[in-house]
Each structure stands twice: as structure tokens, then as C-alpha cells.
Design an enzyme around this catalytic site. Structure first.
Site, PDB file in Angstrom:
ATOM      1  CB  SER A 171      32.546   9.119 -29.722  1.00  0.00           C
ATOM      2  OG  SER A 171      32.119   8.015 -28.975  1.00  0.00           O
ATOM      3  CE  LYS A 172      34.511   2.588 -35.380  1.00  0.00           C
ATOM      4  NZ  LYS A 172      35.294   1.497 -35.778  1.00  0.00           N
ATOM      5  NE  ARG A 173      33.675   3.994 -25.819  1.00  0.00           N
ATOM      6  CZ  ARG A 173      33.588   4.908 -24.865  1.00  0.00           C
ATOM      7  NH1 ARG A 173      32.607   4.871 -24.003  1.00  0.00           N
ATOM      8  NH2 ARG A 173      34.503   5.849 -24.761  1.00  0.00           N
ATOM      9  CE  LYS A 174      31.486   9.594 -24.271  1.00  0.00           C
ATOM     10  NZ  LYS A 174      32.586  10.463 -24.601  1.00  0.00           N
ATOM     11  CG  HIS A 220      32.338   5.401 -38.418  1.00  0.00           C
ATOM     12  ND1 HIS A 220      32.284   6.676 -38.891  1.00  0.00           N
ATOM     13  CD2 HIS A 220      32.611   5.492 -37.104  1.00  0.00           C
ATOM     14  CE1 HIS A 220      32.512   7.516 -37.887  1.00  0.00           C
ATOM     15  NE2 HIS A 220      32.718   6.817 -36.783  1.00  0.00           N
TER      16      HIS A 220
END
Ligand code: GLU
Length: 483
Positions: A241-244, A17
């Protein structure tokens, strides 16, 4: 012991990340600046979420960013004995007590309690330890725990907001807050530099750390200083956000961001170099970095700004370095490392390395990332350009004047001396002949020859492409217009 000792302690539970990269960088800068030691400790105790590929991903991303470590990588799972003996010492010292409550029993009892969390039911019940008891930490009823933080000052946490938390599960597994604190003790960490999201768990670690210092047969280790780095937020000022949000460092590497630019940009997430200039050499970052200067307000991870900065770094490369560093995107067969999931538009046979050395300076001025190069220059290596149909229709098919211009260009280009300056002059004249200014006159020629309306400087490109191939493309464009 000389110099500070810091560690980067990622959990290998996903892509690397950008927030982790920033944490690693601030640890690394601090260590390099203070002549300290930078340790890598992989916190791999969450067996369900860990994967070896994530672990390897951390190591390779750190190598890519040039953040070398002095000790490690240590695996937390291999330090289990230390965690267990620390838990035993805390138990022997009376800091932990066995608890045999089930989740259901606790939920039933604490319904409607003013203080959330476990109610201390087993504190004084003298439950016998067994395979169905967990060990809980006895949080003092009164008082506060103070976390000495170099960025935020002393942060005070009243004990009444902490439940007696579990330290050892009934299956014997030592939980992360103790494992983390024990490893920091064993490694003689002097400064814990990590994300702000971990601040709420820090008092637990401080409480256990201090308790261990009071236990018999446990060596005293001074509490480290903490530095909790500001949260990273997106354009909407929400936590990344990790997803968005695009947070995977690997994806930036694959897109062709340069490690020095990426490091420089990451350094600005909560800190800034002295003076007005944000683009500064790594050695300057090392020299100027101070934990005390890190801000505690959230930092905006601004991909646009980072991309712009990367473009500046791309332009600063020497022509040779640009060619060498772009190899994974343009000639992956000659490169030891290849970006994932990227295909090159040409084959090894179609690619002409000598031509690329002449084309490269033209695109070095125009790309922000190395991954943008192939689409911009594929018309040099493919037999025919890839046509952007909308651009072609607008600029050529539906424009009779443009078609006349192309016909005149075919004639003129057939006879003149073939170099950029002459082509430039000739295009001005051809444009005048059909009533078009140079900019308008260039568009159909560019579209016919390269297939699109954006690309490297036109006349230099024509010079490099050669008379014959240019003429074939101009003729093809006109042929495409006939019914
Ligand atoms: N392993 C923890 C995490 O990745 C970080 C622990 C620490 O830096 O203290 O969230």
C-alpha cells in the site's frame, strides 16, 4: 530492426514506487541481456495528478539505480496527435461509435442487468458526433481475446466480460488504453513488461491494436509479447500500500541503501539467479535474467531481508569506497548530493575528516545502511557524548560496582600505553579487580565514553578518541552520579 525494444512507462503521480523500480529493472535487464533497446516514456496525460517533481524523481531514481535508457524520456502528452489520428482511424474503420448517454441514463438503464457496465445502447443508433458525444469501442459480442504472456502463458479473456469502453471522451481527450497502445506501436515495442495490476486492461489494448492493424492507411505492427510481473506484497501478504508500506525508492536512497544492493534485492522480487547465492553482481543479473523464469506468484517485499543484504554490500566495499559513499551522511557539505530531511549531528568545524578515515572501518562492519553511521560515531566529533539516560542509570548510576570500576579505570588509563590491545588487557584486569567479567566491565566504560551501549568496537574507539578525551568522559560520568 535489431534486438527487442522495451519501454518503462511510469505515470508521474507520486513518489517512485518500489514496484515501478522493479518493473523498470526487469525491462532494463531484459534489454541489456538481449542487446535490445530500453526506452523511457513518461505517461503524463493525467494532468490533475501529474507533477513535475515526480517526473524528475523518476529520472533521478533511475540514474541512482544505474538504469540508463537508450531512447527518451518521451512525454506521452507530446504524442497526443498520434493518439488522435489513431482514434480517427478506428472511427473511420467502424470500430468506434458515438455515444451521447449520460452517466445517470446509463445507471438507470443497467440497474439489475446480469452483465455489468455499459449496455451498448448507442451501438446502432447512428448518433451524430458532437461536443457531447464520447467514442466507444465496439467490443465483439462473441469470442475471446488472447493475451500472449511470457510469464503466464496465453491468458484468455472472454469478450462478454468487457463493456463497450470509452476511447475518446466528449472533450476530445483520448483515454489511456488507446494512448498507451498507440505509443507502443509507434515505438515498435516488442515486449511489454509491466505490473500484473495492468493485466485486466491488456485485452482492451490488444483489441484496439488488432483493430488498428485492419484500418486503412494504418501500418501493420505486430502485437508485442507481454510479461506481467507478479504483484508485490507486504508481510501480511497484502498488496503493497502506498500509504501504509514504505514503498518510496527515494526514502531508501535517503536512508543509505546502496544502489547495487537495492538493484540486487529488486531482482529477487519474482525472479532468482541460478545457484544458491542471492547476492550476485549486476553483470550476472544481466547475463542470467530470463523473462520466462519470472514467477507469477506474488513476491514478498521484505525490508528486513533487503536491509540485511545491504549490510553485506556495505561490508564488501573497499575502505575508500565506504568513506566516499558515506560522505552525504557524514560530511554533506563536501558532497554534491544530500539525503533529504537528514541532519548531521556535528558541524563542519567539529567534523575531523582524518579521524573519520580511521573510524570508518570500525563502523563499516556494523551498519546495514549508511544512514546509521552518524548516530553510531557522533561521540567522536561532539565535545560530550549524547547520553542515553536509561542506559546510563542502569549501567552506572544505579550500580556502585560500576562506579568503582570507572574510578579504577581512570587511574589505570592515565598511565598505560595508549592502544587498543593494552586497553583491552587493562580492562580485563580492572574487571577482575572488581569481580566483573570483561563483557560486564566494558559496559560502563562504553556508556560513559560514548553515551550508549551499542557502537563500534570499544577499545579501538578509545584508542582513536585519545587518552585525554576518554579520561574527561570517565570523570564526567562519575561526577554525574554524585548527588
Ligand atoms: N503508466 C502506467 C502506470 O504507471 C503503466 C503503463 C504500462 O506500463 O503499460 O501504471
Amino acid at each position: 530492426m535489431t534486438g527487442p525494444r522495451v519501454r518503462f512507462a511510469p505515470s508521474p503521480t507520486g513518489y517512485f514506487h518500489v514496484g515501478s523500480a522493479r518493473t523498470s529493472l526487469f525491462n532494463w535487464l531484459f534489454a541489456r541481456q538481449s542487446g535490445g533497446t530500453f526506452i523511457l516514456r513518461i505517461e503524463d496525460t493525467d494532468v490533475e495528478r501529474n507533477r513535475d517533481e515526480w517526473h524528475q524523481g523518476i529520472i533521478s531514481a533511475m540514474a541512482w539505480l544505474g538504469m540508463d535508457f537508450d531512447e527518451g524520456p518521451f512525454l506521452q502528452s507530446e504524442l497526443r496527435r498520434d493518439h488522435e489520428s489513431a482514434a480517427e482511424a478506428l472511427f473511420a474503420g467502424g470500430y468506434l461509435y458515438p455515444c451521447d448517454c449520460t452517466r445517470e441514463q446509463i445507471d438507470e438503464r443497467i440497474k439489475g442487468n446480469a452483465k455489468p457496465g455499459y449496455d451498448g445502447f448507442c451501438r446502432d443508433r447512428a448518433v451524430t458526433r458532437s461536443s457531447s458525444t464520447a467514442l466507444r469501442f465496439r467490443v465483439p459480442d462473441d469470442g475471446v481475446t488472447v493475451v500472449p504472456d511470457l510469464i503466464r502463458g496465453d491468458v484468455t479473456f472472454p469478450h462478454d466480460s468487457y463493456e463497450d469502453f470509452i476511447v475518446v471522451k466528449s472533450n476530445g481527450g483520448v483515454l489511456y488504453p488507446l494512448a498507451n497502445a498507440v505509443d507502443d506501436r509507434t515505438m515498435h515495442i516488442t515486449h511489454v513488461i509491466r505490473g500484473e495490476d495492468l493485466l485486466p486492461t491488456t485485452p482492451k489494448q490488444v483489441m484496439m491494436w488488432e483493430a488498428l492493424n485492419h484500418c486503412d492507411d494504418v501500418a501493420f505492427v505486430a502485437l508485442p509479447l507481454y510479461a506481467h510481473l507478479p504483484m508485490l506484497v507486504n508481510e501480511q501478504r497484502k498488496k503493497l500500500s502506498k500509504r501504509k508500506d514504505p514503498v518510496a525508492v527515494e526514502s531508501y536512497r535517503d536512508q543509505g541503501y546502496l544502489p547495487d544492493a537495492f538493484v540486487n534485492y529488486l531482482s529477487l522480487l519474482g525472479w532468482s539467479p541460478r545457484g544458491d547465492e542471492e547476492i550476485v553482481a549486476r553483470s550476472t543479473l544481466i547475463e542470467q535474467f530470463r523473462l520466462e523464469d519470472v514467477s507469477h506468484s506474488p513476491a514478498f517485499f521484505d525490508v528486513k531481508k533487503m536491509t540485511h543484504m545491504n549490510g553485506e554490500y556495505v561490508r564488501q566495499l573497499s575502505p575508500e569506497a565506504f568513506i566516499e559513499q558515506s560522505a552525504p551522511w557524514v560530511a554533506p557539505w563536501s558532497s554534491p548530493w544530500r539525503p533529504t530531511d537528514r541532519t548531521v549531528p556535528w558541524t563542519e568545524d567539529q567534523f575531523d575528516a582524518a579521524l573519520y578515515t580511521r573510524v570508518a572501518p570500525l563502523v563499516q562492519e556494523r551498519v546495514a545502511t549508511l544512514g546509521e553511521i552518524p548516530t553510531m560515531i557522533e561521540f567522536f566529533f561532539l565535545d560530550a557524548p549524547t547520553i542515553d539516560v536509561a542506559a546510563f542509570d542502569k549501567t552506572i548510576r544505579n550500580d556502585p560496582i560500576a562506579q568503582t570500576l570507572l574510578a579504577v579505570a581512570i587511574e589505570r588509563f592515565g598511565e598505560l600505553e595508549w592502544n587498543a590491545a593494552v586497553l583491552h588487557e587493562a580492562t580485563i584486569e580492572i574487571g577482575e579487580a572488581v569481580g566483573l567479567a570483561l563483557r560486564k566491565a566494558q559496559a560502563p566504560i562504553r556508556c560513559a565514553v560514548t553515551g550508549t551501549l551499542v557502537g563500534p568496537p570499544l577499545f579501538e574507539s578509545l584508542e582513536l578518541l585519545g587518552r585525554e578525551r576518554t579520561l574527561v568522559r570517565l570523570l564526567d560520568a562519575l561526577a554525574r552520579c554524585s548527588p
